[in-house]
Scaffold this motif. Structure first.
Motif, PDB file in Angstrom:
ATOM      1  N   THR A  42     -38.209  19.372 -13.978  1.00  0.00           N
ATOM      2  CA  THR A  42     -36.811  19.114 -13.862  1.00  0.00           C
ATOM      3  C   THR A  42     -36.190  18.666 -12.439  1.00  0.00           C
ATOM      4  OG1 THR A  42     -36.648  20.908 -15.512  1.00  0.00           O
ATOM      5  CG2 THR A  42     -34.817  20.521 -14.314  1.00  0.00           C
ATOM      6  N   ALA A  43     -37.090  19.310 -11.539  1.00  0.00           N
ATOM      7  CA  ALA A  43     -36.763  18.626 -10.103  1.00  0.00           C
ATOM      8  C   ALA A  43     -37.001  17.260  -9.951  1.00  0.00           C
ATOM      9  CB  ALA A  43     -37.368  19.588  -9.103  1.00  0.00           C
ATOM     10  N   LEU A  44     -37.775  16.879 -10.585  1.00  0.00           N
ATOM     11  CA  LEU A  44     -38.260  15.356 -10.478  1.00  0.00           C
ATOM     12  C   LEU A  44     -37.215  14.533 -11.329  1.00  0.00           C
ATOM     13  CD1 LEU A  44     -40.274  12.887  -9.622  1.00  0.00           C
ATOM     14  CD2 LEU A  44     -41.552  13.550 -11.921  1.00  0.00           C
ATOM     15  N   GLU A  45     -36.866  14.858 -12.314  1.00  0.00           N
ATOM     16  CA  GLU A  45     -35.985  14.233 -13.241  1.00  0.00           C
ATOM     17  C   GLU A  45     -34.454  14.074 -12.611  1.00  0.00           C
ATOM     18  OE1 GLU A  45     -35.898  16.310 -16.965  1.00  0.00           O
ATOM     19  OE2 GLU A  45     -37.857  15.575 -17.315  1.00  0.00           O
ATOM     20  N   ASN A  47     -34.055  14.082  -9.202  1.00  0.00           N
ATOM     21  CA  ASN A  47     -34.146  13.549  -7.957  1.00  0.00           C
ATOM     22  C   ASN A  47     -34.089  14.578  -6.847  1.00  0.00           C
ATOM     23  OD1 ASN A  47     -34.854  10.700  -9.022  1.00  0.00           O
ATOM     24  ND2 ASN A  47     -32.631  10.688  -9.160  1.00  0.00           N
ATOM     25  N   VAL A  48     -34.410  16.009  -6.968  1.00  0.00           N
ATOM     26  CA  VAL A  48     -34.733  16.755  -6.104  1.00  0.00           C
ATOM     27  C   VAL A  48     -35.940  16.378  -5.329  1.00  0.00           C
ATOM     28  CG1 VAL A  48     -34.628  19.293  -5.796  1.00  0.00           C
ATOM     29  CG2 VAL A  48     -33.354  18.545  -7.317  1.00  0.00           C
ATOM     30  N   ILE A  49     -36.860  16.055  -5.917  1.00  0.00           N
ATOM     31  CA  ILE A  49     -38.183  15.745  -5.296  1.00  0.00           C
ATOM     32  C   ILE A  49     -38.604  14.439  -5.960  1.00  0.00           C
ATOM     33  CG2 ILE A  49     -38.730  18.137  -4.907  1.00  0.00           C
ATOM     34  CD1 ILE A  49     -40.820  17.939  -7.360  1.00  0.00           C
ATOM     35  N   ASP A  50     -39.452  13.833  -4.822  1.00  0.00           N
ATOM     36  CA  ASP A  50     -40.026  12.533  -5.603  1.00  0.00           C
ATOM     37  C   ASP A  50     -41.254  12.580  -6.197  1.00  0.00           C
ATOM     38  OD1 ASP A  50     -41.701  12.756  -3.716  1.00  0.00           O
ATOM     39  OD2 ASP A  50     -40.816  11.547  -1.916  1.00  0.00           O
TER      40      ASP A  50
END
Length: 291
Positions: A42-45, A47-50
């Motif tokens: 979810t964080a990747l989707e 853009n919280v993390i690359d």
């Protein structure tokens, strides 16, 4: 003139209801690694993390669940030095492979007596007749079942970078380095000595082979006399995933053109090692190609 009155206090029952609603609306705490991966996805989707950070964190989580047998270099691919041979005979192999550490054996390949560092061989430049045995350092032996996170901690504490993997019978099963473990976290670490055209198919017995999943389909067809299509996929691992309709996992099996392919090692993203077996008469194309 209109009069203004302060708002009436909110009833306690309503406050309690609001409190309960907020409680049940909170995200459930993760209970296992899979829950953590869902949060990371979810964080990747969002853009919280690359993607690079995501891959490294997931890799670190997977290291805790994998064992040495999942990633070790198999016995057949280990570059061993025979301690009984003169340095003049060993130098071509040392130079060709470009490795910094070599397991050393005596009499039998299962009788590993230690590890030789290539830098220690600089002494042989001044004295070509030097005895190698005093230069050999003690080897570390570990079981196939050791967890990778435990091994990484031991590597760091002992400042050792290589270990010999022993099977349940005490024989040499393979070799593993600190780099192998770190690659599970940060991805492949290539250097100038990595070979693109390295051997990927290894004879394991009569009509039995161990095959790296990254083997080119064209090489697989040539070795086993099959006619698998490489129009959409380049590797046998990619082809197998397409045939099965899912990411192959350990134990999955697929039969085609008289050949049984079983996944013996895999990670969360792809198959790594395959076991290939078939009933074939002596002198078949596979036997002649693979020796």
């Amino acid at each position: 003139m209109s009069e203004h009155y302060p708002p009436e206090p909110e009833p306690r029952s309503k406050k309690r209801l609001t409190s309960f609603s907020r409680f049940f609306q909170r995200r459930a705490e993760p209970t296992d690694r899979e829950d953590i991966k869902v949060i990371l996805e979810t964080a990747l989707e969002r853009n919280v993390i690359d993607h690079e950070a995501y891959t490294m964190i997931v890799g670190a989580l997977d290291v805790a669940s994998k064992t040495v047998s999942d990633i070790m270099v198999p016995r057949s691919k280990i570059d061993l030095l025979d301690i009984s041979k003169p340095i003049a005979e060993l130098l071509p192999l040392i130079v060709e492979t470009g490795r910094s550490r070599f397991p050393v054996y005596k009499d039998d390949r299962d009788n590993i007596v230690g590890i030789l560092l290539a830098k220690d061989l600089l002494l042989s430049i001044a004295n070509p007749n030097i005895d190698l045995l005093p230069l050999v350092r003690p080897a570390v032996f570990i079981p196939e079942t050791k967890k990778l996170n435990v091994l990484l901690r031991e590597f760091r504490s002992s400042r050792n970078h290589i270990a010999i993997v022993i099977d349940e019978h005490g024989g040499t099963a393979g070799l593993i380095t600190m780099e192998d473990v770190l690659e599970q976290i940060v991805g492949d670490i290539e250097d100038e000595y990595d070979e693109e055209d390295a051997q990927t198919i290894f004879q394991a017995g009569n009509n039995s082979w161990r095959v790296m999943a990254l083997t080119e389909i064209s090489d697989f067809n040539e070795a086993f006399g099959t006619h698998l299509s490489n129009d959409d996929y380049d590797t046998i691992g990619g082809w197998l995933a397409a045939e099965m309709g899912t990411i192959p996992k350990r134990g999955d099996s697929h039969t085609i053109q008289g050949i049984n392919i079983t996944v013996v090692r895999a990670d969360a993203k792809r198959a790594l090692w395959l076991h290939v077996q078939r009933e074939a008469p002596a002198g078949s194309p596979a036997d002649s190609n693979l020796g």
